[in-house]
Design a protein around this motif. Structure first.
Motif, PDB file in Angstrom:
ATOM      1  N   ILE A  37     -36.440 -44.761  -5.763  1.00  0.00           N
ATOM      2  CA  ILE A  37     -36.442 -46.099  -6.331  1.00  0.00           C
ATOM      3  C   ILE A  37     -36.042 -45.993  -7.795  1.00  0.00           C
ATOM      4  O   ILE A  37     -36.729 -45.348  -8.587  1.00  0.00           O
ATOM      5  CB  ILE A  37     -37.838 -46.726  -6.168  1.00  0.00           C
ATOM      6  N   THR A  38     -34.908 -46.585  -8.141  1.00  0.00           N
ATOM      7  CA  THR A  38     -34.423 -46.486  -9.518  1.00  0.00           C
ATOM      8  C   THR A  38     -34.986 -47.635 -10.339  1.00  0.00           C
ATOM      9  O   THR A  38     -34.978 -48.782  -9.904  1.00  0.00           O
ATOM     10  CB  THR A  38     -32.896 -46.519  -9.538  1.00  0.00           C
ATOM     11  N   ARG A  39     -35.453 -47.296 -11.498  1.00  0.00           N
ATOM     12  CA  ARG A  39     -36.030 -48.292 -12.391  1.00  0.00           C
ATOM     13  C   ARG A  39     -35.478 -48.073 -13.779  1.00  0.00           C
ATOM     14  O   ARG A  39     -35.018 -46.986 -14.119  1.00  0.00           O
ATOM     15  CB  ARG A  39     -37.545 -48.122 -12.465  1.00  0.00           C
ATOM     16  N   LYS A  40     -35.528 -49.121 -14.571  1.00  0.00           N
ATOM     17  CA  LYS A  40     -35.151 -48.986 -15.969  1.00  0.00           C
ATOM     18  C   LYS A  40     -36.382 -49.243 -16.815  1.00  0.00           C
ATOM     19  O   LYS A  40     -37.046 -50.267 -16.652  1.00  0.00           O
ATOM     20  CB  LYS A  40     -34.054 -49.994 -16.304  1.00  0.00           C
ATOM     21  N   LEU A  41     -36.697 -48.308 -17.677  1.00  0.00           N
ATOM     22  CA  LEU A  41     -37.874 -48.489 -18.523  1.00  0.00           C
ATOM     23  C   LEU A  41     -37.529 -49.441 -19.659  1.00  0.00           C
ATOM     24  O   LEU A  41     -36.399 -49.459 -20.129  1.00  0.00           O
ATOM     25  CB  LEU A  41     -38.311 -47.144 -19.101  1.00  0.00           C
ATOM     26  N   PRO A  42     -38.478 -50.225 -20.100  1.00  0.00           N
ATOM     27  CA  PRO A  42     -38.208 -51.094 -21.238  1.00  0.00           C
ATOM     28  C   PRO A  42     -38.231 -50.290 -22.526  1.00  0.00           C
ATOM     29  O   PRO A  42     -39.037 -49.366 -22.664  1.00  0.00           O
ATOM     30  CB  PRO A  42     -39.377 -52.083 -21.194  1.00  0.00           C
ATOM     31  N   PRO A  43     -37.321 -50.578 -23.458  1.00  0.00           N
ATOM     32  CA  PRO A  43     -37.355 -49.854 -24.721  1.00  0.00           C
ATOM     33  C   PRO A  43     -38.600 -50.222 -25.525  1.00  0.00           C
ATOM     34  O   PRO A  43     -39.185 -51.286 -25.327  1.00  0.00           O
ATOM     35  CB  PRO A  43     -36.083 -50.312 -25.433  1.00  0.00           C
TER      36      PRO A  43
ATOM     37  N   GLU B  55     -32.385 -45.964  -3.173  1.00  0.00           N
ATOM     38  CA  GLU B  55     -30.979 -45.859  -3.533  1.00  0.00           C
ATOM     39  C   GLU B  55     -30.673 -44.382  -3.686  1.00  0.00           C
ATOM     40  O   GLU B  55     -31.519 -43.614  -4.139  1.00  0.00           O
ATOM     41  CB  GLU B  55     -30.720 -46.545  -4.878  1.00  0.00           C
ATOM     42  N   ARG B 138     -39.886 -43.213 -22.770  1.00  0.00           N
ATOM     43  CA  ARG B 138     -39.486 -44.361 -23.581  1.00  0.00           C
ATOM     44  C   ARG B 138     -39.303 -43.934 -25.028  1.00  0.00           C
ATOM     45  O   ARG B 138     -38.364 -44.357 -25.692  1.00  0.00           O
ATOM     46  CB  ARG B 138     -40.543 -45.458 -23.486  1.00  0.00           C
ATOM     47  N   PHE B 143     -34.156 -44.123 -20.593  1.00  0.00           N
ATOM     48  CA  PHE B 143     -34.695 -45.284 -19.900  1.00  0.00           C
ATOM     49  C   PHE B 143     -34.388 -45.301 -18.416  1.00  0.00           C
ATOM     50  O   PHE B 143     -35.039 -45.994 -17.656  1.00  0.00           O
ATOM     51  CB  PHE B 143     -34.166 -46.566 -20.544  1.00  0.00           C
ATOM     52  N   ILE B 145     -34.748 -44.110 -15.012  1.00  0.00           N
ATOM     53  CA  ILE B 145     -35.571 -43.182 -14.250  1.00  0.00           C
ATOM     54  C   ILE B 145     -35.430 -43.476 -12.764  1.00  0.00           C
ATOM     55  O   ILE B 145     -34.978 -44.531 -12.366  1.00  0.00           O
ATOM     56  CB  ILE B 145     -37.060 -43.233 -14.643  1.00  0.00           C
ATOM     57  N   ASN B 146     -35.813 -42.513 -11.994  1.00  0.00           N
ATOM     58  CA  ASN B 146     -35.769 -42.657 -10.550  1.00  0.00           C
ATOM     59  C   ASN B 146     -37.017 -42.000  -9.978  1.00  0.00           C
ATOM     60  O   ASN B 146     -37.271 -40.828 -10.221  1.00  0.00           O
ATOM     61  CB  ASN B 146     -34.507 -41.987 -10.010  1.00  0.00           C
ATOM     62  N   TYR B 147     -37.810 -42.802  -9.287  1.00  0.00           N
ATOM     63  CA  TYR B 147     -38.957 -42.206  -8.590  1.00  0.00           C
ATOM     64  C   TYR B 147     -38.416 -41.603  -7.311  1.00  0.00           C
ATOM     65  O   TYR B 147     -38.196 -42.316  -6.339  1.00  0.00           O
ATOM     66  CB  TYR B 147     -39.985 -43.263  -8.238  1.00  0.00           C
TER      67      TYR B 147
END
Lengths: 201, 159
Positions: A37-43, B55, B138, B143, B145-147
């Protein structure tokens, strides 16, 4: 002189050699598992400007240290989470969203653009439970995007493709269709149903 | 009677094993093609949770791996709490920023913003360590990342 056939080479040890190689590869290699599961961290932002969001547009998901799920202040089983999230996102309370098929409940979210899912977890929450919840929330977004893709896809010349198939086709170099047009469709769906998932620290 | 008696002795002929190497080679080639060399020697337990909305991670962009989990059997002296592993050794949370910078130094400049951090966390670890890792990432401005998960039914994680 009498004809003599060439002596046969003893290949009995060939299997042993092959087994040695095989075992070497079994031990030193792994089958790659590179999906997730790809996520983008908030700055990290300096300014702490308070953005005012209406309470009804926030869908709070709380996961406590005992892996219990609290959704909108009610205990819930994980199997019901996807449905609840879809219901919330698809509500369309202010009637500006013509592709929503939800209940149009004025007490729930205004439209998919304003709806935010807020996920909070404890330090003691297990990673497995966290991933399961993330997975269900992503699934809720994907469900809506797939539905939308099947609605607008045929008009733009991409029939029988849901959102996942569209993204896959776009990444596929060998895709025969019109990629710029496909990109437009994907962008349109992304704007109509944005993934707004915020995590509270 | 003796007229019909075979001249050879009566024992069964040996089984022909000539195709055995071929079979083993087939297996060997299969493994050579579908697997990759182990990148890191894992010191921790690493059983990934399952998810079905996954994905694929694009190999064309650089990927850094961060592992976390409780130390495996041979390394029990490091305790039973989930630990972090960077490269080939156990590390502290504070080392993540240096690790990311080192990873960035190793890749081409235009790919730096595309760097994805793959979090391979054991499913029994708790979110405390994952939250700490995310916070450090962070700070290091990594920024994406992939679990990383296995593909399967997500609900089976909780059994």
């Amino acid at each position: 002189m009498a004809k003599r056939s060439a002596p046969e080479v003893n290949a009995g040890s060939m299997a042993d050699i092959a087994f040695l190689l095989l075992i070497f590869f079994l031990v030193t290699t792994t089958i790659p598992k590179d999906s997730g599961i790809t996520r983008k961290l908030p700055p990290i932002e300096e300014n702490d400007e308070d953005v005012i969001i209406k309470e009804k547009n926030i869908f709070t998901v709380l996961l406590n240290g005992k892996d219990q799920l609290l959704v909108e202040d009610e205990l819930m089983e994980i199997k019901d989470l996807r449905k609840a999230a879809v219901k919330f996102l698809d509500n369309g309370g202010d009637r500006t969203c013509d592709y929503c098929k939800g209940a149009k409940d004025p007490k729930s979210s205004d439209n998919p653009d304003k709806a935010i899912i807020s996920l909070k977890n404890d330090r003691q929450t297990s990673y497995a439970a966290y991933i399961t919840v993330q997975n269900e929330l992503v699934a809720a977004y994907n469900e809506l995007r797939n539905r939308r893709a099947l609605e607008i896809g045929p008009k733009k010349g991409f029939p029988d493709m849901d959102y996942i198939a569209m993204e896959k086709a776009y990444d596929d170099v060998k895709f025969p269709g019109n990629r710029t047009k496909l990109k437009e469709v994907i962008e349109q769906i992304k704007i109509e149903i944005p993934q707004k998932l915020s995590e509270v620290e | 009677m003796s007229k019909f008696k075979s001249k050879k002795d009566n024992s069964l002929p040996a089984v022909n094993t000539a195709s055995l190497p071929d079979i083993v080679f087939m297996l060997l080639f299969f493994f050579m093609v579908v697997t990759v060399m182990r990148e890191d020697n894992l010191l921790i337990e690493n059983r990934l949770p399952q998810a079905d909305q996954v994905e694929k991670l694009e190999k064309k962009y650089p990927i850094s791996y961060i592992y976390a989990g409780k130390p495996s059997k041979a390394y029990e002296k490091y305790g039973t709490e989930a630990r972090l592993q960077l490269n080939d050794k156990l590390a502290d949370i504070s080392e993540i920023q240096a690790f990311i910078n080192a990873e960035r130094a190793a890749i081409r400049e235009e790919l730096i913003p595309k760097l994805t951090v793959s979090l391979k966390v054991d499913k029994e670890a708790n979110m405390g360590i994952v939250g700490d890792i995310k916070q450090e990432l962070r700070k290091a401005s990594a920024f994406r990342i992939n679990y990383t998960t296995a593909t399967g039914d997500a609900k089976s994680n909780l059994d």
